[in-house]
Scaffold this active site. Structure first.
Site, PDB file in Angstrom:
ATOM      1  N   ASP A 243      -1.905   1.365  -0.531  1.00 14.90           N
ATOM      2  CA  ASP A 243      -1.835   2.788  -0.820  1.00 14.90           C
ATOM      3  C   ASP A 243      -3.215   3.398  -1.046  1.00 14.90           C
ATOM      4  OD1 ASP A 243       0.875   2.332  -0.813  1.00 14.90           O
ATOM      5  OD2 ASP A 243       1.231   3.073  -2.846  1.00 14.90           O
ATOM      6  N   ASP A 244      -3.324   4.673  -0.720  1.00 14.49           N
ATOM      7  CA  ASP A 244      -4.418   5.572  -1.139  1.00 14.49           C
ATOM      8  C   ASP A 244      -5.598   5.650  -0.184  1.00 14.49           C
ATOM      9  OD1 ASP A 244      -2.773   5.844  -3.304  1.00 14.49           O
ATOM     10  OD2 ASP A 244      -4.149   4.964  -4.761  1.00 14.49           O
TER      11      ASP A 244
ATOM     12  N   HIS B  52       1.418   9.314   2.517  1.00 16.54           N
ATOM     13  CA  HIS B  52       1.318   9.199   1.051  1.00 16.54           C
ATOM     14  C   HIS B  52       0.961  10.571   0.455  1.00 16.54           C
ATOM     15  CE1 HIS B  52       1.395   6.628  -2.394  1.00 16.54           C
ATOM     16  NE2 HIS B  52       0.110   6.704  -2.677  1.00 16.54           N
TER      17      HIS B  52
ATOM     18  N   HIS C 162      -2.274  13.256  -2.590  1.00 16.59           N
ATOM     19  CA  HIS C 162      -1.836  12.263  -3.578  1.00 16.59           C
ATOM     20  C   HIS C 162      -1.219  12.956  -4.795  1.00 16.59           C
ATOM     21  CE1 HIS C 162      -1.944   8.701  -6.256  1.00 16.59           C
ATOM     22  NE2 HIS C 162      -1.866   8.034  -5.110  1.00 16.59           N
TER      23      HIS C 162
ATOM     24  N   TYR D 255       2.716   7.380  -7.005  1.00 15.86           N
ATOM     25  CA  TYR D 255       3.208   6.972  -8.327  1.00 15.86           C
ATOM     26  C   TYR D 255       4.703   6.633  -8.303  1.00 15.86           C
ATOM     27  CZ  TYR D 255      -0.855   9.977  -9.203  1.00 15.86           C
ATOM     28  OH  TYR D 255      -2.079  10.600  -9.136  1.00 15.86           O
TER      29      TYR D 255
ATOM     30  N   HIS E  55      -3.662  -1.617  -3.303  1.00 13.72           N
ATOM     31  CA  HIS E  55      -4.338  -0.332  -3.105  1.00 13.72           C
ATOM     32  C   HIS E  55      -5.698  -0.553  -2.454  1.00 13.72           C
ATOM     33  CE1 HIS E  55      -1.361   0.557  -6.185  1.00 13.72           C
ATOM     34  NE2 HIS E  55      -1.449   1.830  -5.835  1.00 13.72           N
TER      35      HIS E  55
END
Length: 201
Positions: free
Chosen positions: A26-27, A77, A81, A118, A171
């Site tokens: 993620d991210d 995503h 964010h 999250y 991540h």
């Protein structure tokens, strides 16, 4: 959470006699961390799904193309964010759509994947998005982003909860730098030794 959000997926498919894992990151993408992840995955012929922040895709398209060229999948995503719990439905849908427009430039043709940042998404948001997106959650969260979490505990806990079909969250972010680099190589090595394969969603 799973009962409250019936449109979400928490584990991946498992065929009889197989041991798939579904690694997700993620991210990203970012040049400081994503290439390291790609190097580690290549050592095990492992494929993964990268849940990308739209802004990072715009800033680092070459890094995203490296992931695609290596056989990985890019997914949504949100663009900035954002937490679904803090946005009304129209604003959240706009965030998802903005990121998806950026992703479309990379040629994705399968049904889009979305992971809410999250894990925070409302029932109304999930219901609105489900017809057009697979909403992907997880059953193994490594907590690699937690700078107070020792790497050895991060690794041990992740391995203890891993089973065939697990959707595992790492991540490729700067916050995760220390634990990502300490944990991911050992996690891949241990899972490969146990006969797992690493698949995209």
């Amino acid at each position: 959470m799973q009962r409250l959000l019936p449109h979400t997926e928490w584990r991946g498919p498992v065929l009889e006699g197989k041991k798939p894992l579904y690694l997700t990151f993620d991210d990203g993408p970012i040049p400081e961390e994503t290439p390291f992840v790609l190097e580690q995955l290549a050592r095990y012929d492992a494929h993964a799904t990268f849940f990308c922040v739209g802004q990072n895709l715009e800033r680092h398209p070459d890094v995203a193309r490296q992931a695609l060229a290596a056989g990985h999948r890019l997914a949504n995503h949100t663009h900035h964010h954002v937490s679904g719990w803090q946005l009304p439905l129209p604003a959240y849908l706009a965030e998802v759509q903005q990121c998806q427009q950026v992703l479309s430039a990379f040629g994705e043709t399968l049904r889009p994947l979305l992971r809410p940042p999250y894990g925070r998404i409302t029932r109304a948001q999930a219901a609105a998005l489900h017809p057009n997106y697979r909403l992907i959650m997880w059953d193994v969260l490594t907590y690699d982003y937690d700078v107070t979490y020792p790497a050895e505990i991060c690794l041990r806990a992740a391995l203890a909860h891993t089973r065939p079909g697990s959707i595992v969250v790492f991540h490729d972010s700067q916050k995760a730098h220390r634990n990502l680099r300490a944990v991911l190589p050992h996690y891949l090595d241990a899972c490969a030794a146990q006969g797992y394969s690493f698949e995209t969603l």
